[in-house]
Write an enzyme that holds these catalytic residues in place. Sequence first.
Site, PDB file in Angstrom:
ATOM      1  N   MET A  30      -6.418   4.172   0.792  1.00 32.13           N
ATOM      2  CA  MET A  30      -7.135   5.452   0.763  1.00 32.13           C
ATOM      3  C   MET A  30      -6.146   6.565   0.389  1.00 32.13           C
ATOM      4  SD  MET A  30     -10.149   5.203   3.548  1.00 32.13           S
ATOM      5  CE  MET A  30      -9.252   5.562   5.021  1.00 32.13           C
ATOM      6  N   GLY A  36       4.740   1.995   4.060  1.00 31.25           N
ATOM      7  CA  GLY A  36       3.912   0.838   4.445  1.00 31.25           C
ATOM      8  C   GLY A  36       3.141   0.320   3.236  1.00 31.25           C
ATOM      9  N   HIS A  37       2.497   1.244   2.491  1.00 31.03           N
ATOM     10  CA  HIS A  37       1.764   0.840   1.288  1.00 31.03           C
ATOM     11  C   HIS A  37       2.730   0.244   0.262  1.00 31.03           C
ATOM     12  CE1 HIS A  37      -0.935   4.245   2.692  1.00 31.03           C
ATOM     13  NE2 HIS A  37      -1.760   3.222   2.631  1.00 31.03           N
ATOM     14  N   ASP A 151      -3.229  -1.772  10.909  1.00 30.16           N
ATOM     15  CA  ASP A 151      -4.664  -1.813  11.198  1.00 30.16           C
ATOM     16  C   ASP A 151      -5.003  -3.259  11.542  1.00 30.16           C
ATOM     17  OD1 ASP A 151      -5.542   0.965  10.540  1.00 30.16           O
ATOM     18  OD2 ASP A 151      -4.550   0.437   8.669  1.00 30.16           O
ATOM     19  N   LEU A 185       4.153   4.210  10.440  1.00 34.45           N
ATOM     20  CA  LEU A 185       3.758   5.053   9.309  1.00 34.45           C
ATOM     21  C   LEU A 185       2.246   4.963   9.115  1.00 34.45           C
ATOM     22  CD1 LEU A 185       6.562   4.648   6.631  1.00 34.45           C
ATOM     23  CD2 LEU A 185       6.446   6.139   8.622  1.00 34.45           C
ATOM     24  N   SER A 186       1.642   6.113   8.917  1.00 35.72           N
ATOM     25  CA  SER A 186       0.191   6.191   8.715  1.00 35.72           C
ATOM     26  C   SER A 186      -0.075   7.453   7.905  1.00 35.72           C
ATOM     27  CB  SER A 186      -0.491   6.304  10.082  1.00 35.72           C
ATOM     28  OG  SER A 186      -1.779   6.853   9.953  1.00 35.72           O
ATOM     29  N   SER A 187      -1.072   7.385   7.025  1.00 34.63           N
ATOM     30  CA  SER A 187      -1.410   8.584   6.243  1.00 34.63           C
ATOM     31  C   SER A 187      -1.789   9.728   7.179  1.00 34.63           C
ATOM     32  CB  SER A 187      -2.574   8.290   5.306  1.00 34.63           C
ATOM     33  OG  SER A 187      -2.282   7.148   4.547  1.00 34.63           O
ATOM     34  N   ARG A 188      -2.392   9.379   8.317  1.00 37.85           N
ATOM     35  CA  ARG A 188      -2.829  10.406   9.269  1.00 37.85           C
ATOM     36  C   ARG A 188      -1.662  11.175   9.892  1.00 37.85           C
ATOM     37  NH1 ARG A 188      -8.313   9.641  10.504  1.00 37.85           N
ATOM     38  NH2 ARG A 188      -9.057   7.602   9.865  1.00 37.85           N
TER      39      ARG A 188
HETATM   40  O1  PAF Z   1      -6.911   0.482   5.441  1.00 41.62           O
HETATM   41  C1  PAF Z   1      -7.402   1.291   4.629  1.00 41.62           C
HETATM   42  O2  PAF Z   1      -6.725   2.136   4.047  1.00 41.62           O
HETATM   43  C2  PAF Z   1      -8.901   1.227   4.359  1.00 41.62           C
HETATM   44  O3  PAF Z   1      -9.607   0.884   5.502  1.00 41.62           O
HETATM   45  C3  PAF Z   1      -9.264   0.292   3.181  1.00 41.62           C
HETATM   46  C4  PAF Z   1      -8.904  -1.148   3.489  1.00 41.62           C
HETATM   47  C5  PAF Z   1      -8.556   0.754   1.921  1.00 41.62           C
HETATM   48  C6  PAF Z   1     -10.773   0.350   2.928  1.00 41.62           C
HETATM   49  O4  PAF Z   1     -11.189   1.634   2.596  1.00 41.62           O
END
Ligand code: PAF
Length: 285
Positions: A30, A36-37, A151, A185-188
Amino acid sequence: MKIVKNIKCLQEIVFQIKKKKQSIGFIPTMGSLHAGHLSLIEAAASENDFTICSIYINPTQFNDKNDFNTYPRSYETDIELLKSLDCDLVFLPNDKEMYPSNKSIVNYNFTFCMNILEGEKRPGHFSGVINIVNTLFNLTRPSRAYFGEKDYQQLWIIKSFVKNFQLPIKIRSCPTIRDSTGLALSSRNDNLNKEEKVQAIHLFKTLQNFKLNLESKSPKGGIIDLKKNSIDFFTKNSLIKLDYIEIIDEENFSFVTRIKKNIKYRILIAAHVGRTRLIDNIPIG
Ligand code: PAF
Protein backbone atom coordinates in the site's frame (compact mmCIF):
# COMPACT_ATOMS: atom_id res chain seq x y z
CA MET A 1 11.32 -0.14 -14.53
CA LYS A 2 7.91 -0.12 -16.19
CA ILE A 3 5.22 1.99 -14.55
CA VAL A 4 1.80 0.55 -15.36
CA LYS A 5 -1.53 2.05 -14.34
CA ASN A 6 -3.81 0.12 -16.60
CA ILE A 7 -5.01 -3.49 -16.22
CA LYS A 8 -4.97 -4.31 -19.95
CA CYS A 9 -1.36 -3.19 -20.24
CA LEU A 10 -0.37 -5.24 -17.16
CA GLN A 11 -2.14 -8.32 -18.49
CA GLU A 12 -0.34 -8.02 -21.84
CA ILE A 13 3.10 -7.81 -20.14
CA VAL A 14 2.26 -10.73 -17.82
CA PHE A 15 1.08 -12.74 -20.84
CA GLN A 16 4.41 -12.15 -22.65
CA ILE A 17 6.42 -13.20 -19.57
CA LYS A 18 4.37 -16.35 -19.09
CA LYS A 19 4.78 -17.16 -22.79
CA LYS A 20 8.55 -17.15 -22.25
CA LYS A 21 7.99 -19.52 -19.29
CA GLN A 22 9.58 -17.02 -16.92
CA SER A 23 8.67 -16.84 -13.24
CA ILE A 24 7.02 -13.81 -11.67
CA GLY A 25 7.64 -12.66 -8.10
CA PHE A 26 4.93 -10.37 -6.75
CA ILE A 27 4.94 -7.95 -3.79
CA PRO A 28 1.59 -6.28 -3.08
CA THR A 29 1.94 -3.08 -1.03
CA MET A 30 0.00 0.00 0.00
CA GLY A 31 3.03 2.22 -0.58
CA SER A 32 5.04 4.42 1.81
CA LEU A 33 7.75 1.89 1.22
CA HIS A 34 10.33 1.16 3.92
CA ALA A 35 13.17 -1.31 4.46
CA GLY A 36 10.62 -4.07 5.24
CA HIS A 37 9.14 -3.76 1.73
CA LEU A 38 12.63 -3.53 0.24
CA SER A 39 13.57 -6.88 1.81
CA LEU A 40 10.51 -8.44 0.11
CA ILE A 41 11.52 -6.95 -3.24
CA GLU A 42 15.09 -8.22 -2.83
CA ALA A 43 13.81 -11.71 -1.98
CA ALA A 44 11.49 -11.68 -5.00
CA ALA A 45 14.21 -10.47 -7.37
CA SER A 46 16.62 -13.15 -6.18
CA GLU A 47 14.14 -15.99 -6.80
CA ASN A 48 12.26 -14.94 -9.94
CA ASP A 49 12.85 -13.81 -13.51
CA PHE A 50 10.50 -10.83 -13.26
CA THR A 51 9.52 -8.79 -10.19
CA ILE A 52 6.24 -6.91 -9.92
CA CYS A 53 5.36 -4.60 -7.04
CA SER A 54 1.88 -3.08 -6.70
CA ILE A 55 1.02 0.09 -4.82
CA TYR A 56 -2.66 0.44 -4.03
CA ILE A 57 -4.35 1.68 -0.86
CA ASN A 58 -7.23 -0.74 -0.78
CA PRO A 59 -10.39 0.97 0.57
CA THR A 60 -12.26 -2.28 1.35
CA GLN A 61 -9.79 -3.31 4.05
CA PHE A 62 -10.31 -0.13 6.10
CA ASN A 63 -13.22 -0.31 8.51
CA ASP A 64 -12.48 3.25 9.65
CA LYS A 65 -12.76 6.07 7.10
CA ASN A 66 -10.41 8.29 9.07
CA ASP A 67 -7.76 5.55 9.08
CA PHE A 68 -8.09 5.33 5.29
CA ASN A 69 -7.87 9.11 4.85
CA THR A 70 -4.80 9.46 7.07
CA TYR A 71 -2.95 6.40 5.73
CA PRO A 72 0.45 7.76 4.55
CA ARG A 73 0.79 8.34 0.81
CA SER A 74 4.11 8.96 -0.95
CA TYR A 75 3.78 7.70 -4.51
CA GLU A 76 6.59 9.78 -6.04
CA THR A 77 9.20 8.83 -3.43
CA ASP A 78 8.06 5.20 -3.67
CA ILE A 79 8.53 5.12 -7.44
CA GLU A 80 12.00 6.68 -7.17
CA LEU A 81 12.93 4.09 -4.56
CA LEU A 82 11.64 1.20 -6.68
CA LYS A 83 13.64 2.50 -9.65
CA SER A 84 16.81 2.06 -7.60
CA LEU A 85 15.93 -1.58 -6.83
CA ASP A 86 15.63 -4.78 -8.82
CA CYS A 87 11.95 -4.19 -9.51
CA ASP A 88 10.87 -4.67 -13.14
CA LEU A 89 7.36 -3.28 -12.97
CA VAL A 90 5.26 -1.23 -10.59
CA PHE A 91 1.49 -1.50 -10.89
CA LEU A 92 -0.46 1.57 -9.74
CA PRO A 93 -4.14 0.94 -10.33
CA ASN A 94 -7.03 3.20 -9.32
CA ASP A 95 -10.29 2.27 -7.55
CA LYS A 96 -12.29 1.97 -10.79
CA GLU A 97 -9.82 -0.55 -12.18
CA MET A 98 -9.76 -2.62 -8.99
CA TYR A 99 -13.46 -2.44 -8.13
CA PRO A 100 -15.40 -1.87 -11.37
CA SER A 101 -18.68 -2.29 -9.45
CA ASN A 102 -19.96 -3.11 -5.94
CA LYS A 103 -20.68 -6.58 -7.27
CA SER A 104 -16.92 -7.18 -7.53
CA ILE A 105 -16.70 -7.26 -3.71
CA VAL A 106 -16.92 -10.77 -2.23
CA ASN A 107 -17.61 -11.45 1.46
CA TYR A 108 -14.85 -13.92 2.39
CA ASN A 109 -15.10 -15.86 5.64
CA PHE A 110 -13.23 -19.13 5.07
CA THR A 111 -11.38 -19.35 8.39
CA PHE A 112 -12.22 -18.52 12.02
CA CYS A 113 -8.94 -16.59 12.02
CA MET A 114 -10.59 -13.79 10.01
CA ASN A 115 -12.81 -12.97 12.99
CA ILE A 116 -10.39 -12.86 15.92
CA LEU A 117 -7.75 -10.29 17.04
CA GLU A 118 -7.31 -7.94 14.04
CA GLY A 119 -10.47 -9.40 12.49
CA GLU A 120 -12.48 -8.69 15.65
CA LYS A 121 -11.04 -5.20 16.18
CA ARG A 122 -11.35 -4.30 12.49
CA PRO A 123 -14.52 -6.01 11.20
CA GLY A 124 -14.36 -6.82 7.47
CA HIS A 125 -10.63 -6.04 7.31
CA PHE A 126 -9.44 -9.48 6.22
CA SER A 127 -12.26 -9.96 3.73
CA GLY A 128 -11.12 -6.68 2.15
CA VAL A 129 -7.50 -7.87 2.11
CA ILE A 130 -8.47 -11.15 0.42
CA ASN A 131 -10.61 -9.30 -2.15
CA ILE A 132 -7.68 -7.20 -3.31
CA VAL A 133 -5.00 -9.88 -2.97
CA ASN A 134 -7.12 -12.28 -5.03
CA THR A 135 -7.67 -9.67 -7.79
CA LEU A 136 -3.96 -8.81 -7.81
CA PHE A 137 -3.01 -12.51 -7.95
CA ASN A 138 -5.37 -12.98 -10.92
CA LEU A 139 -3.81 -10.05 -12.74
CA THR A 140 -0.14 -10.69 -12.00
CA ARG A 141 -0.26 -14.54 -12.05
CA PRO A 142 2.83 -14.84 -9.82
CA SER A 143 4.80 -18.01 -9.15
CA ARG A 144 5.65 -16.58 -5.74
CA ALA A 145 4.15 -13.77 -3.67
CA TYR A 146 5.94 -12.06 -0.77
CA PHE A 147 4.52 -10.82 2.54
CA GLY A 148 6.08 -9.49 5.72
CA GLU A 149 5.82 -11.30 9.04
CA LYS A 150 4.90 -8.02 10.73
CA ASP A 151 1.31 -8.59 9.61
CA TYR A 152 1.46 -12.14 10.93
CA GLN A 153 -2.29 -12.78 11.03
CA GLN A 154 -2.64 -11.47 7.46
CA LEU A 155 0.19 -13.77 6.33
CA TRP A 156 -1.47 -16.78 8.04
CA ILE A 157 -4.85 -16.01 6.39
CA ILE A 158 -3.30 -15.53 2.95
CA LYS A 159 -1.49 -18.87 3.28
CA SER A 160 -4.76 -20.50 4.26
CA PHE A 161 -6.55 -18.76 1.33
CA VAL A 162 -4.02 -20.10 -1.17
CA LYS A 163 -4.32 -23.58 0.35
CA ASN A 164 -8.13 -23.65 0.59
CA PHE A 165 -8.69 -22.30 -2.92
CA GLN A 166 -5.78 -24.28 -4.41
CA LEU A 167 -4.03 -21.33 -6.04
CA PRO A 168 -0.77 -22.26 -7.83
CA ILE A 169 1.23 -19.63 -5.91
CA LYS A 170 3.95 -20.07 -3.31
CA ILE A 171 3.63 -17.66 -0.39
CA ARG A 172 6.98 -16.50 0.91
CA SER A 173 7.43 -14.51 4.10
CA CYS A 174 10.27 -12.28 5.29
CA PRO A 175 11.08 -11.37 8.92
CA THR A 176 10.02 -8.04 10.37
CA ILE A 177 12.61 -5.29 9.94
CA ARG A 178 13.13 -3.03 12.96
CA ASP A 179 14.79 0.33 13.45
CA SER A 180 17.74 0.71 15.85
CA THR A 181 15.34 1.06 18.82
CA GLY A 182 13.49 -2.17 17.99
CA LEU A 183 10.37 -0.48 16.60
CA ALA A 184 8.93 -2.63 13.79
CA LEU A 185 9.00 -0.73 10.50
CA SER A 186 5.50 0.14 9.34
CA SER A 187 4.12 2.74 6.94
CA ARG A 188 1.92 3.90 9.82
CA ASN A 189 5.04 4.96 11.81
CA ASP A 190 5.08 8.04 9.54
CA ASN A 191 2.03 9.25 11.48
CA LEU A 192 3.81 9.11 14.89
CA ASN A 193 5.25 12.25 16.43
CA LYS A 194 8.60 12.23 18.28
CA GLU A 195 7.15 11.41 21.71
CA GLU A 196 4.84 8.74 20.28
CA LYS A 197 7.80 7.12 18.51
CA VAL A 198 9.59 6.83 21.86
CA GLN A 199 6.49 5.31 23.48
CA ALA A 200 5.87 2.92 20.54
CA ILE A 201 9.06 1.02 21.45
CA HIS A 202 7.14 -0.43 24.41
CA LEU A 203 5.34 -2.79 22.03
CA PHE A 204 8.57 -4.59 21.11
CA LYS A 205 9.93 -4.32 24.67
CA THR A 206 6.79 -5.98 26.03
CA LEU A 207 7.06 -8.78 23.46
CA GLN A 208 10.72 -9.30 24.35
CA ASN A 209 10.02 -9.41 28.11
CA PHE A 210 7.23 -11.88 27.51
CA LYS A 211 9.50 -14.09 25.40
CA LEU A 212 12.42 -13.88 27.86
CA ASN A 213 10.17 -14.90 30.72
CA LEU A 214 8.54 -17.77 28.89
CA GLU A 215 11.85 -19.12 27.65
CA SER A 216 13.63 -18.69 30.98
CA LYS A 217 14.24 -21.70 33.21
CA SER A 218 12.61 -19.94 36.15
CA PRO A 219 9.73 -17.92 34.63
CA LYS A 220 8.11 -15.27 36.82
CA GLY A 221 4.58 -16.64 36.46
CA GLY A 222 2.67 -18.15 33.56
CA ILE A 223 1.14 -16.59 30.45
CA ILE A 224 -1.89 -15.34 32.35
CA ASP A 225 0.32 -13.44 34.86
CA LEU A 226 2.50 -12.06 32.08
CA LYS A 227 -0.56 -10.82 30.21
CA LYS A 228 -1.85 -9.20 33.41
CA ASN A 229 1.52 -7.46 33.95
CA SER A 230 1.47 -6.09 30.38
CA ILE A 231 -2.11 -4.87 30.74
CA ASP A 232 -1.18 -3.16 34.04
CA PHE A 233 1.87 -1.55 32.45
CA PHE A 234 -0.10 -0.14 29.52
CA THR A 235 -2.96 1.01 31.76
CA LYS A 236 -0.45 3.24 33.58
CA ASN A 237 0.87 4.69 30.30
CA SER A 238 -1.37 7.47 29.09
CA LEU A 239 -0.04 7.56 25.51
CA ILE A 240 -0.55 3.86 24.69
CA LYS A 241 -3.84 1.96 24.79
CA LEU A 242 -3.35 -1.79 24.55
CA ASP A 243 -5.80 -3.61 22.25
CA TYR A 244 -4.56 -7.13 22.92
CA ILE A 245 -1.56 -9.28 23.70
CA GLU A 246 -1.99 -12.99 22.91
CA ILE A 247 0.04 -16.11 22.28
CA ILE A 248 -0.99 -18.39 19.45
CA ASP A 249 0.18 -21.73 18.14
CA GLU A 250 1.61 -20.99 14.66
CA GLU A 251 0.26 -24.26 13.27
CA ASN A 252 -3.47 -23.69 13.88
CA PHE A 253 -3.62 -20.13 15.24
CA SER A 254 -5.26 -21.32 18.49
CA PHE A 255 -4.79 -19.23 21.66
CA VAL A 256 -2.57 -20.89 24.25
CA THR A 257 -2.10 -20.42 27.97
CA ARG A 258 0.77 -22.90 28.31
CA ILE A 259 3.72 -23.50 26.05
CA LYS A 260 5.22 -26.88 25.20
CA LYS A 261 8.62 -27.84 23.81
CA ASN A 262 9.13 -28.22 20.04
CA ILE A 263 6.05 -26.20 19.10
CA LYS A 264 6.23 -22.83 17.37
CA TYR A 265 4.31 -19.96 18.91
CA ARG A 266 3.87 -16.25 18.22
CA ILE A 267 3.21 -13.47 20.68
CA LEU A 268 1.01 -10.87 19.01
CA ILE A 269 0.40 -7.36 20.26
CA ALA A 270 -1.72 -4.42 19.08
CA ALA A 271 -1.97 -0.98 20.66
CA HIS A 272 -3.00 2.57 19.91
CA VAL A 273 -0.11 4.99 20.27
CA GLY A 274 -1.81 8.38 20.24
CA ARG A 275 -4.08 8.17 17.19
CA THR A 276 -2.01 5.53 15.43
CA ARG A 277 -2.76 1.83 15.77
CA LEU A 278 0.32 -0.40 15.64
CA ILE A 279 0.77 -4.17 15.61
CA ASP A 280 3.84 -6.31 16.21
CA ASN A 281 4.77 -9.92 16.94
CA ILE A 282 7.73 -12.16 17.67
CA PRO A 283 8.22 -15.92 17.47
CA ILE A 284 8.86 -18.20 20.45
CA GLY A 285 9.89 -21.81 20.55
O1 PAF B 1 -0.05 -5.62 3.88
C1 PAF B 1 -0.48 -4.74 3.11
O2 PAF B 1 0.19 -3.75 2.80
C2 PAF B 1 -1.88 -4.90 2.52
O3 PAF B 1 -2.74 -5.49 3.43
C3 PAF B 1 -1.88 -5.66 1.17
C4 PAF B 1 -1.41 -7.09 1.35
C5 PAF B 1 -1.01 -4.94 0.17
C6 PAF B 1 -3.31 -5.71 0.62
O4 PAF B 1 -3.81 -4.44 0.39
